[in-house]
Design a protein around this motif. Structure first.
Motif, short mmCIF file in Angstrom:
data_model
loop_
_atom_site.label_atom_id
_atom_site.label_comp_id
_atom_site.label_asym_id
_atom_site.label_seq_id
_atom_site.Cartn_x
_atom_site.Cartn_y
_atom_site.Cartn_z
N ASN A 137 0.84 -1.20 0.00
CA ASN A 137 0.00 0.00 0.00
C ASN A 137 0.88 1.26 0.00
O ASN A 137 1.63 1.51 0.94
CB ASN A 137 -0.90 -0.02 1.24
CG ASN A 137 -1.91 1.13 1.22
OD1 ASN A 137 -1.93 1.93 0.30
ND2 ASN A 137 -2.74 1.19 2.24
N THR A 159 -1.34 7.94 5.09
CA THR A 159 -2.38 7.99 6.12
C THR A 159 -2.94 9.41 6.17
O THR A 159 -2.38 10.36 5.59
CB THR A 159 -1.80 7.64 7.49
OG1 THR A 159 -0.87 8.66 7.89
CG2 THR A 159 -1.09 6.28 7.46
N ASP A 160 -4.04 9.57 6.88
CA ASP A 160 -4.64 10.90 7.01
C ASP A 160 -3.66 11.88 7.65
O ASP A 160 -3.56 13.04 7.22
CB ASP A 160 -5.92 10.82 7.84
CG ASP A 160 -7.05 10.11 7.12
OD1 ASP A 160 -6.96 9.96 5.88
OD2 ASP A 160 -8.02 9.70 7.79
N ASP A 161 -2.93 11.43 8.68
CA ASP A 161 -1.96 12.30 9.35
C ASP A 161 -0.82 12.69 8.41
O ASP A 161 -0.39 13.85 8.39
CB ASP A 161 -1.37 11.60 10.59
CG ASP A 161 -2.31 11.63 11.78
OD1 ASP A 161 -3.30 12.38 11.74
OD2 ASP A 161 -2.05 10.88 12.75
N GLN A 162 -0.35 11.73 7.63
CA GLN A 162 0.74 12.02 6.69
C GLN A 162 0.29 13.00 5.61
O GLN A 162 1.04 13.92 5.24
CB GLN A 162 1.24 10.72 6.07
CG GLN A 162 1.99 9.83 7.06
CD GLN A 162 2.14 8.40 6.58
OE1 GLN A 162 1.59 8.01 5.54
NE2 GLN A 162 2.86 7.59 7.35
N GLN A 163 -0.93 12.82 5.12
CA GLN A 163 -1.46 13.75 4.12
C GLN A 163 -1.60 15.15 4.70
O GLN A 163 -1.28 16.14 4.04
CB GLN A 163 -2.83 13.27 3.62
CG GLN A 163 -2.75 12.16 2.58
CD GLN A 163 -4.11 11.85 1.98
OE1 GLN A 163 -5.09 11.68 2.71
NE2 GLN A 163 -4.19 11.78 0.67
N SER A 174 -0.44 4.31 -0.26
CA SER A 174 -1.28 5.44 0.14
C SER A 174 -0.78 6.03 1.46
O SER A 174 -0.32 5.31 2.35
CB SER A 174 -2.73 4.99 0.31
OG SER A 174 -3.25 4.46 -0.89
#
Length: 380
Positions: free
Chosen positions: A2, A6-10, A4
């Protein structure tokens, strides 16, 4: 597998992009002559949590991990490499303290590194005769009752002029085998006996100060020792490994900034009755640049993921640093070639990108040192 975020990384990446483009980029070419503005930008980054990205929240860190750290440094470097290297080194110092310091040292110093109380931190390892070979250092620390007395000089120390804290390596047992008699200390910048030399006049990264730091009978409390006595060399080697992820990330940012600018330029620049970008040979130069940068990005994020996951990552970090730094230099040269004469003048930022990228093959371990490290892993 994967890929993609994570939300925190984005969120970290997007926040870094926003402040880089809105605050850092507009002043990147002039901030070297405006120290208060440079320090204010660092303070703004601290307030957003960028000075302690991989640090536990109990010490004021953001606790978002190494991958997010890498993403953030890349975005900041796209705007200002001088700011990016300061952020990278500050994070590295905060991490070494969190990793090996006493609870009292952690509670005292890490929050100040994260919240901007200290504008930055300094990593005092390199000496005139101990660059690629830190085991050859001559700076000494002698025990005198309840104090240590530091004597010696460190060279090319990033952020030394405005650092609030230094992590300093010194020989504490001159009779020990090479590398086995070195200890690590936490030294506050206003300690008597410390002299900060003149700022070095460098090819690039002008806003980031680089200075000699001299210790002359500099007395520090016994409690300033970090980790175990005579075990400091291991600390240095470990932290340099992590620091290479930061420099690889920085190199990526500079490389992407250069080729992004050049690509936009050749779409507009007309020669022989058409845009330069319409020539196939030019398109291939751009395709090669982006392909190599994407490969470097994958190596860098792999190293960051390995570190974040608690896996061995020394080989991966050296591969990432080696390839990203060499790639950034090639790509910046390509970007200048694409702009032609325009790339050589200060009206365009490409000449700055090329100058800023050059040091990435040298600091935090030269490209040649990275090849030695990689080879040791391959032939172990």
């Amino acid at each position: 597998m994967n890929f993609s975020l994570t939300d925190d990384q984005q969120l970290i990446q997007e926040t870094a992009t926003n402040i880089a483009q809105s605050v850092l980029a507009p002043v990147a070419s002039t901030v070297s002559s405006d120290r208060p503005l440079f320090l204010q930008n660092l303070k703004s980054l601290a307030e957003l949590g960028f000075m302690g990205l991989n640090i536990n929240s109990q010490y004021g860190g953001s606790e978002v991990g190494v991958v997010a750290f890498s993403l953030a440094v890349t975005e900041i470097a796209k705007a200002c490499a001088s700011t990016a290297v300061t952020v990278s080194v500050n994070n590295m110092v905060a991490e070494v303290i969190e990793s090996v310091a006493s609870d009292a040292q952690k509670e005292n110093y890490i929050p100040k590194l994260c919240d901007g109380t200290y504008a930055a931190a300094g990593f005092c390892l390199t000496e005139a005769g101990a660059g690629s070979d830190p085991a050859g250092m001559r700076t000494s620390a002698t025990r005198d009752g309840d104090e240590w007395v530091l004597n010696g000089s460190k060279l090319y120390i990033t952020s030394a002029e405005y650092a609030g804290l230094f992590v300093v390596w010194a020989v504490t047992d001159k009779h020990a085998a090479r590398g086995r008699g070195i200890s690590c200390f936490l030294v506050e910048a206003d300690t008597p006996g410390i002299t900060i030399g003149k700022a070095e006049k460098k090819l690039g990264q002008h806003a980031s100060s680089t200075n000699e730091v001299t210790f002359a009978d500099c007395r520090i409390p016994a409690a300033a020792l970090m980790g175990q006595e005579n075990q400091g060399y291991k600390i240095a080697v470990t932290e340099l490994t992590g620091g290479r992820i930061g420099i690889a990330s920085l190199a990526l940012g500079v490389g992407f900034a250069a080729i992004d600018y050049a690509t936009d330029f050749i779409k507009e620049r007309q020669q022989f009755g058409q845009a330069i970008a319409e020539f196939q040979g030019i398109q291939w130069m751009v395709a090669d640049a982006y392909t190599e940068l994407e490969a470097a990005k994958l190596l860098t994020l792999q190293a960051a993921y390995f570190k974040q996951s608690g896996l061995p990552y020394s080989k991966q970090a050296s591969m990432a640093k080696l390839y990203a730094a060499e790639t950034a230099n090639r790509v910046c040269a390509t970007a200048m070639q694409l702009l032609g004469g325009a790339g050589y003048v200060e009206d365009h930022p490409v000449e700055r990108y090329l100058r800023d990228a050059r040091i990435t093959t040298i600091y935090e371990g030269t490209s040649q040192i990275q090849k030695i490290i990689i080879s040791k892993h391959l032939f172990a």
